[in-house]
Scaffold this active site. Structure first.
Site: not given
Ligand code: DX5
Ligand code: ZN
Length: 219
Positions: A7, A32, A34, A67, A146, A149, A179-181
């Site tokens: 991302s 990715h 966003d 996304h 949203g 991190g 996806d996420g964290g």
């Molecule tokens: C959150 C996004 C994710 C996020 C991933 O709304 O859809 O793709 O940017 O970033 P990290 O890996 O830092 O959570």
């Molecule tokens: Zn995403």
């Protein structure tokens, strides 16, 4: 072996060209993108994500994994088709019913693009089961959409294994993206749950050695 979709949400504008090059060299499988409209989620990232998509198309062959965290899905599908993405994913929470979802899925496919359906942490995973025969990917959000991190919400891992089992039972040709964290410290649990594609932003971008990080995530 899982695939990695890096991302670019947390990439600063002044570093973007260098980061595109370095993340490609580090063998990410996808970029990715966003996209946030400030309505479906609080932040607005469309302009910078369009700028980044344009740079990526001009200097790289890494496929774009778009996304859409947006309310007006059709508007943003039209916007991002211009960047010839590999896949466009929209949220089940952004459409009013199955008919609307199927119309959008058909529209994306008619434009020679793969299609994904995304599911928020507080949406039951079986809400997308009826769409699985028509999509290429299901994106299971492991944080609330949203921002980057955030901490991975461990309850979402069961949704990954549930939808993976349902896909296998029905012999659907659908991959599961998480996806996420996600970072080196927790990626094993996400892979064990059954994810085929791992999205990571800060888990890669904030590391010194992109290639080593991506290699370890894939192992
Ligand atoms: C959150 C996004 C994710 C996020 C991933 O709304 O859809 O793709 O940017 O970033 P990290 O890996 O830092 O959570
Ligand atoms: Zn995403």
């Amino acid at each position: 072996m899982v695939e990695i979709s890096t991302s670019f949400l947390s990439v600063e504008k002044e570093n973007v060209m260098k980061t595109i090059y370095n993340i490609e060299v580090a063998k990410t499988d996808f970029f990715h993108i966003d996209v946030m409209d400030g309505k479906f989620v609080e932040h607005f990232t469309n302009d910078i994500m369009e700028e980044y998509s344009g740079y990526m198309k001009s200097v790289s062959t890494v496929p774009l994994d778009v996304h859409l965290m947006v309310k007006d899905v059709k508007k943003y599908i039209d916007t991002y088709l211009n960047y010839e993405p590999n896949i466009i994913t929209f949220h089940i929470e952004a459409v009013k019913d199955k008919i609307e979802a199927l119309e959008l899925i058909k529209y994306i496919k008619e434009n020679n693009c793969k299609v994904g359906i995304a599911v928020n942490p507080d949406t039951k995973i079986d809400k997308v089961y009826e769409l699985l025969p028509y999509v290429h990917m299901v994106l299971v959000m492991t944080v609330f959409p949203g921002k980057g991190g955030q901490q991975l919400i461990t309850d979402t891992l069961k949704k990954i294994s549930d939808v993976k089992a349902y896909i296998q039972e029905n012999d659907f040709d659908v991959c599961v993206e998480a996806d996420g964290g996600i970072k080196l410290e927790n990626v094993e649990s996400v892979k064990k749950a059954g994810a085929d594609i791992i999205v990571s932003g800060t888990g890669i971008i904030k590391q010194d050695d992109y290639a080593e990080t991506i290699k370890k995530m894939k192992e």
